[in-house]
Write an enzyme that holds these catalytic residues in place. Sequence first.
Site, mmCIF file in Angstrom:
data_model
loop_
_atom_site.group_PDB
_atom_site.id
_atom_site.type_symbol
_atom_site.label_atom_id
_atom_site.label_comp_id
_atom_site.label_asym_id
_atom_site.label_seq_id
_atom_site.Cartn_x
_atom_site.Cartn_y
_atom_site.Cartn_z
ATOM 1 N N ASP A 1 53.550 39.315 41.302
ATOM 2 C CA ASP A 1 52.491 38.933 42.243
ATOM 3 C C ASP A 1 51.635 37.821 41.651
ATOM 4 O O ASP A 1 50.921 38.034 40.670
ATOM 5 C CB ASP A 1 51.611 40.157 42.539
ATOM 6 C CG ASP A 1 50.542 39.822 43.568
ATOM 7 O OD1 ASP A 1 50.882 39.759 44.757
ATOM 8 O OD2 ASP A 1 49.376 39.594 43.178
ATOM 9 N N TYR B 1 45.252 31.691 41.407
ATOM 10 C CA TYR B 1 45.226 32.250 40.047
ATOM 11 C C TYR B 1 45.571 31.191 39.001
ATOM 12 O O TYR B 1 45.299 31.395 37.808
ATOM 13 C CB TYR B 1 46.226 33.400 39.867
ATOM 14 C CG TYR B 1 46.040 34.606 40.743
ATOM 15 C CD1 TYR B 1 44.859 34.829 41.451
ATOM 16 C CD2 TYR B 1 47.051 35.542 40.871
ATOM 17 C CE1 TYR B 1 44.712 35.946 42.257
ATOM 18 C CE2 TYR B 1 46.905 36.662 41.674
ATOM 19 C CZ TYR B 1 45.740 36.847 42.374
ATOM 20 O OH TYR B 1 45.604 37.951 43.170
ATOM 21 N N LYS C 1 50.194 33.431 47.396
ATOM 22 C CA LYS C 1 49.210 33.595 48.478
ATOM 23 C C LYS C 1 48.560 32.265 48.845
ATOM 24 O O LYS C 1 48.377 31.405 47.977
ATOM 25 C CB LYS C 1 48.114 34.586 48.054
ATOM 26 C CG LYS C 1 48.662 35.838 47.393
ATOM 27 C CD LYS C 1 47.604 36.898 47.144
ATOM 28 C CE LYS C 1 48.161 38.037 46.306
ATOM 29 N NZ LYS C 1 48.152 37.812 44.866
ATOM 30 N N HIS D 1 45.625 35.058 51.498
ATOM 31 C CA HIS D 1 44.898 35.755 50.431
ATOM 32 C C HIS D 1 43.692 36.551 50.951
ATOM 33 O O HIS D 1 43.482 37.702 50.574
ATOM 34 C CB HIS D 1 44.453 34.731 49.381
ATOM 35 C CG HIS D 1 44.301 35.305 48.009
ATOM 36 N ND1 HIS D 1 44.571 34.589 46.867
ATOM 37 C CD2 HIS D 1 43.905 36.533 47.585
ATOM 38 C CE1 HIS D 1 44.352 35.357 45.811
ATOM 39 N NE2 HIS D 1 43.941 36.531 46.217
HETATM 40 N N1 NAP Z 1 44.919 40.081 46.794
HETATM 41 C C1 NAP Z 1 43.798 40.068 46.114
HETATM 42 O O1 NAP Z 1 42.740 39.696 46.632
HETATM 43 C C2 NAP Z 1 43.796 40.525 44.686
HETATM 44 C C3 NAP Z 1 42.583 40.744 44.015
HETATM 45 C C4 NAP Z 1 42.628 41.189 42.679
HETATM 46 C C5 NAP Z 1 43.856 41.410 42.064
HETATM 47 N N2 NAP Z 1 45.041 41.153 42.748
HETATM 48 C C6 NAP Z 1 46.384 41.373 42.129
HETATM 49 O O2 NAP Z 1 46.452 42.680 41.586
HETATM 50 C C7 NAP Z 1 46.816 42.590 40.200
HETATM 51 C C8 NAP Z 1 46.271 43.765 39.421
HETATM 52 O O3 NAP Z 1 44.883 43.879 39.546
HETATM 53 P P1 NAP Z 1 43.869 43.635 38.331
HETATM 54 O O4 NAP Z 1 44.479 42.680 37.394
HETATM 55 O O5 NAP Z 1 42.568 43.337 38.958
HETATM 56 O O6 NAP Z 1 43.678 45.059 37.651
HETATM 57 P P2 NAP Z 1 44.558 46.325 37.172
HETATM 58 O O7 NAP Z 1 46.003 46.036 37.255
HETATM 59 O O8 NAP Z 1 44.013 47.509 37.884
HETATM 60 O O9 NAP Z 1 44.095 46.447 35.642
HETATM 61 C C9 NAP Z 1 44.472 45.516 34.671
HETATM 62 C C10 NAP Z 1 43.769 45.893 33.371
HETATM 63 O O10 NAP Z 1 44.167 47.187 32.952
HETATM 64 C C11 NAP Z 1 44.779 47.121 31.653
HETATM 65 N N3 NAP Z 1 45.946 48.031 31.688
HETATM 66 C C12 NAP Z 1 47.157 47.807 32.227
HETATM 67 N N4 NAP Z 1 47.954 48.889 32.128
HETATM 68 C C13 NAP Z 1 47.224 49.842 31.494
HETATM 69 C C14 NAP Z 1 47.495 51.178 31.097
HETATM 70 N N5 NAP Z 1 48.674 51.755 31.335
HETATM 71 N N6 NAP Z 1 46.501 51.857 30.464
HETATM 72 C C15 NAP Z 1 45.295 51.277 30.209
HETATM 73 N N7 NAP Z 1 44.978 50.018 30.578
HETATM 74 C C16 NAP Z 1 45.941 49.297 31.205
HETATM 75 C C17 NAP Z 1 45.165 45.675 31.442
HETATM 76 O O11 NAP Z 1 45.082 45.317 30.082
HETATM 77 P P3 NAP Z 1 46.369 44.817 29.244
HETATM 78 O O12 NAP Z 1 46.854 43.545 29.890
HETATM 79 O O13 NAP Z 1 45.832 44.610 27.870
HETATM 80 O O14 NAP Z 1 47.394 45.924 29.322
HETATM 81 C C18 NAP Z 1 44.104 44.938 32.246
HETATM 82 O O15 NAP Z 1 42.921 44.769 31.478
HETATM 83 C C19 NAP Z 1 46.255 41.218 39.783
HETATM 84 O O16 NAP Z 1 46.787 40.777 38.554
HETATM 85 C C20 NAP Z 1 46.652 40.397 40.975
HETATM 86 O O17 NAP Z 1 48.036 40.066 40.892
HETATM 87 C C21 NAP Z 1 45.000 40.732 44.043
#
Ligand code: NAP
Length: 275
Positions: free
Chosen positions: A44, A49, A74, A107
Amino acid sequence: MTPTVPLGDGGALPAIGLGTVEAEGEDMSATVTSALDAGYRLIDTALSYGTEGGVGRAVAASSIAREDIVITTKIPGRFHGYDEAKESARTSLTALGVDRIDLLLIHWPLPKVDKYVDTWRAMIELQKDGLVGSIGVSNFTAAHLDRLEAETGTVPAVNQIELHPYFPQAELRRYHAEHGIVTESWSPLGRGSELLHAAPIVAAATAHDVSPGQVVLRWHVQLGAVPLPKSSNPDRQRQNLDVFGFELTDAEVAAISGLERGRIWDQDPDTYEEF
Ligand SMILES: NC(=O)c1ccc[n+]([C@@H]2O[C@H](COP(=O)([O-])OP(=O)(O)OC[C@H]3O[C@@H](n4cnc5c(N)ncnc54)[C@H](OP(=O)(O)O)[C@@H]3O)[C@@H](O)[C@H]2O)c1
């Protein structure tokens, strides 16, 4: 292999994908390469980004067949509108270095700008032209989805929304199920918040001998949503994909959903704007 979830347009999505919002100083190409090695087949990204280049380089360098990888990107707010949406897709195709975007999303709906229906019409054509495999949206409410269907007759294959135990979105997920829309979960782990220390999550992790992150991702899978956890750590990447060997009980799912308290990010799609 990761199971797949069928899409309403005849396609399918891997049941878990990799998020690619970049941490400072991170090399997204290396992150995606280790994710592909770990078994991820859904990546994704988004034009906004700035990670499309890194994703594209990793996919190109990989020995995995291109057709086995689902790349999502997106259209940002600054490209809302019919011509602009087509330009956005062309920009992403170039940045990714591919000849097809497998899943293209709007998006954010930006209802005050009021161009998401025109944007959607362009995406329907991009799909017909074969430049895009599946089309969907992100951060749309039921009212926005109703309008797309009423004005174009084409229902999005996917709606990618903020979804985690603090914000389970039961009503919108019910709407998706009734309309054949697949729910994708962004910030599925609460982006490193204190969520992973919550009592029902820690209790389930102990009971099933898995990590709190695996419990939360399994909760998404059992809700029928496709989570997109972001991790640049190869061990956590592998762990986050390894959630198909245990099952949460109904009581555990209910206890985790009971953590509901609202959005983490204060980004209400009716008012939030991102360009
Ligand atoms: N459509 C939208 O508007 C929108 C908005 C926000 C995000 N997104 C998408 O959703 C994706 C994920 O969301 P996000 O990046 O906000 O947050 P997330 O995936 O909920 O959390 C990522 C964080 O958690 C840590 N992590 C990952 N696996 C873990 C585990 N098993 N145990 C403990 N910590 C862990 C990661 O650190 P490490 O890397 O050190 O493991 C990172 O700091 C984004 O990358 C993006 O692609 C979309």
